[in-house]
Design an enzyme around this catalytic site. Sequence first.
Site, short mmCIF file in Angstrom:
data_model
loop_
_atom_site.label_atom_id
_atom_site.label_comp_id
_atom_site.label_asym_id
_atom_site.label_seq_id
_atom_site.Cartn_x
_atom_site.Cartn_y
_atom_site.Cartn_z
N ASP A 105 33.31 93.71 -15.08
CA ASP A 105 34.59 94.58 -15.65
C ASP A 105 35.85 93.74 -17.04
OD1 ASP A 105 33.31 96.88 -14.78
OD2 ASP A 105 34.20 96.47 -12.75
N HIS B 136 36.08 98.03 -6.51
CA HIS B 136 35.02 98.29 -7.13
C HIS B 136 34.94 98.70 -8.51
CE1 HIS B 136 30.86 99.62 -6.72
NE2 HIS B 136 30.76 100.44 -6.77
N HIS C 15 33.22 88.23 -7.76
CA HIS C 15 32.63 89.33 -7.06
C HIS C 15 32.03 89.12 -5.82
CE1 HIS C 15 29.76 92.38 -7.39
NE2 HIS C 15 29.49 92.75 -8.10
N1 CMC Z 1 41.81 86.70 -7.81
C1 CMC Z 1 42.47 85.57 -7.06
N2 CMC Z 1 42.31 85.08 -5.98
C2 CMC Z 1 40.72 85.87 -5.68
C3 CMC Z 1 40.39 86.75 -6.32
C4 CMC Z 1 40.92 87.41 -7.62
N3 CMC Z 1 40.38 88.20 -8.44
N4 CMC Z 1 39.66 87.34 -5.68
C5 CMC Z 1 38.70 86.51 -4.72
N5 CMC Z 1 39.83 85.63 -5.43
C6 CMC Z 1 40.14 84.54 -3.19
C7 CMC Z 1 41.23 85.12 -1.82
O1 CMC Z 1 41.82 85.58 -2.25
C8 CMC Z 1 40.31 84.04 -2.07
O2 CMC Z 1 40.62 83.26 -1.67
P1 CMC Z 1 41.09 82.40 0.26
O3 CMC Z 1 39.38 82.00 0.02
O4 CMC Z 1 42.34 81.05 -0.09
O5 CMC Z 1 41.52 83.45 0.88
C9 CMC Z 1 38.90 83.43 -2.16
O6 CMC Z 1 39.09 84.08 -3.22
C10 CMC Z 1 37.12 84.63 -1.25
O7 CMC Z 1 37.97 86.40 -1.96
P2 CMC Z 1 37.40 87.29 -1.11
O8 CMC Z 1 38.74 88.12 -0.97
O9 CMC Z 1 36.97 87.02 0.15
O10 CMC Z 1 36.82 87.82 -1.70
P3 CMC Z 1 35.69 89.45 -1.80
O11 CMC Z 1 33.93 89.18 -1.65
O12 CMC Z 1 35.75 89.69 -0.80
O13 CMC Z 1 35.99 90.07 -3.10
C11 CMC Z 1 35.89 91.33 -5.36
C12 CMC Z 1 35.30 90.05 -3.95
C13 CMC Z 1 35.81 91.32 -6.11
C14 CMC Z 1 36.90 92.15 -3.90
C15 CMC Z 1 37.55 90.45 -5.04
O14 CMC Z 1 37.11 89.04 -5.48
C16 CMC Z 1 39.39 90.57 -6.42
O15 CMC Z 1 39.54 91.45 -5.73
N6 CMC Z 1 38.55 90.46 -7.65
C17 CMC Z 1 39.15 91.68 -8.64
C18 CMC Z 1 38.99 92.93 -8.77
C19 CMC Z 1 37.50 93.40 -9.75
O16 CMC Z 1 37.45 92.33 -10.48
N7 CMC Z 1 37.21 93.71 -8.61
C20 CMC Z 1 35.66 94.39 -9.70
C21 CMC Z 1 34.06 93.70 -9.44
S1 CMC Z 1 32.84 94.11 -10.27
C22 CMC Z 1 32.60 95.50 -10.78
C23 CMC Z 1 31.27 96.35 -9.50
O17 CMC Z 1 30.38 95.64 -9.54
O18 CMC Z 1 32.51 96.98 -8.57
#
Ligand code: CMC
Length: 427
Positions: A365, A266, A307
């Site tokens: 971010d 987050h 995101h």
């Molecule tokens: N790098 C590599 N792969 C990723 C990433 C990433 N940053 N984010 C998602 N994926 C992949 C994930 O492994 C999955 O792949 P597969 O379909 O093959 O299993 C696919 O993309 C979908 O990901 P998800 O985990 O289902 O997505 P989510 O909605 O649960 O997670 C997130 C969203 C923001 C937690 C994630 O994208 C992440 O960890 N990003 C990095 C951390 C980050 O930058 N967070 C800040 C968000 S913006 C600030 C805020 O509003 O808080």
Amino acid sequence: MAEKTARLSVDGIDKDIELPIYSGTEGPDVIDVRPLTSEGLFTYDPGFVSTASCESKITYIDGGKGILLHRGYPIEQLADHADYMDVCYLLLNGELPNAEEKAKFVHTVTHHTMVHEQLSQFFRGFRRDAHPMAIMCGVVGALSAFYHDSLDINDPHHREVCAYRLIAKMPTLAAMCYKYSIGQPFMYPRNDMDYAENFLRMMFGTPCDDYKVSPTLAKAMDKIFILHADHEQNASTSTVRLAGSSGANPFACIAAGIAALWGPAHGGANEAVLHMLSEIGDVENIPEFIQKAKDPNDPFRLMGFGHRVYRNFDPRAKVMKKTCDEVLAELGIENDPQLAIAKELERIALEDPYFVERKLYPNVDFYSGIILKAIGIPTTMFTVIFALSRTIGWISHWSEFHSGPNKIGRPRQLYTGEQMRNHPDAE
Ligand code: CMC
């Protein structure tokens, strides 16, 4: 009132269950699942990805289209035509202020920026190397021990005073965290400076010099505040609402929001971006890290990409990228090695099928981390600045919650543990 109805047929229940459907002013319809409880059923939605936990009039996001609206206004227009004080007023009150309302609001916020002198004693209880978010959780919660005169959550005037106090004191407390970590004296706020200028002076000024605030950096800081001001029912805002639902005082609720924001998935992501850039170390190591990010067996993720809600470009990231370019040009930072890594990562992620197919665009971010570093803000302070900016969103949602009929939040569960059994001595 519901205009449409869903009918659910469930094995073992002889009649269809009727569920009302409500339409908002924007966004998908929602199915009211409350009638299920009387049939002995709960819904199951880990991570609340499909559940509207409340009704709200503050912020709307269309993740697919990359739209973010505050009280109906697109974030791009607010970033271009409003300042952070306008956005605070808007989120809190529902409308943009006219000139008179704005002057009054700014005056009130400005005159609440000092913190109780005794609060500085709290800082001295922390180790100098404590993470500033750990200090923020503590000192913001501690505000409730100082401002007893505004703690009646059922009194709209008390709620308003708390909102002013929180918006006004967060920059002062954030800067105190930084000053404490480097052993410099705390700086008092000044009433002749605007919100962003005041924050930069409290961060970087000392009592020994007359600190001149760069207008470009103050403008960039103000944009960062605007772009982080609110984001609908995210993890920290939902935490504030849930904590508030028990009747907890607003300072304690905001401290809970700060704790939820701290995590790297987050608000901690902007700090994690800089750690990742350091870990990558050199542009030539990027392919190795891209491979790690794609490997389903490797927990490494590209920080600052993807995101939960935006499955298109994060609209805040577009504005932030523009500000980032302006700040770097103004400061003459073009050959920074970390910046080179960031630019290359951005290029690859926008072209590589893995990121394109999953719609993993750079998020707000990614760019805010780069700007904050260029301004000279230490990495550990990044999430504190997010918390400072998001306080207006948190307190607006908290006020909205208390302004109408409400009930304590109490999610249910799918229990998969042991069934009832006897204690060994009871058999
Ligand atoms: N790098 C590599 N792969 C990723 C990433 C990433 N940053 N984010 C998602 N994926 C992949 C994930 O492994 C999955 O792949 P597969 O379909 O093959 O299993 C696919 O993309 C979908 O990901 P998800 O985990 O289902 O997505 P989510 O909605 O649960 O997670 C997130 C969203 C923001 C937690 C994630 O994208 C992440 O960890 N990003 C990095 C951390 C980050 O930058 N967070 C800040 C968000 S913006 C600030 C805020 O509003 O808080």
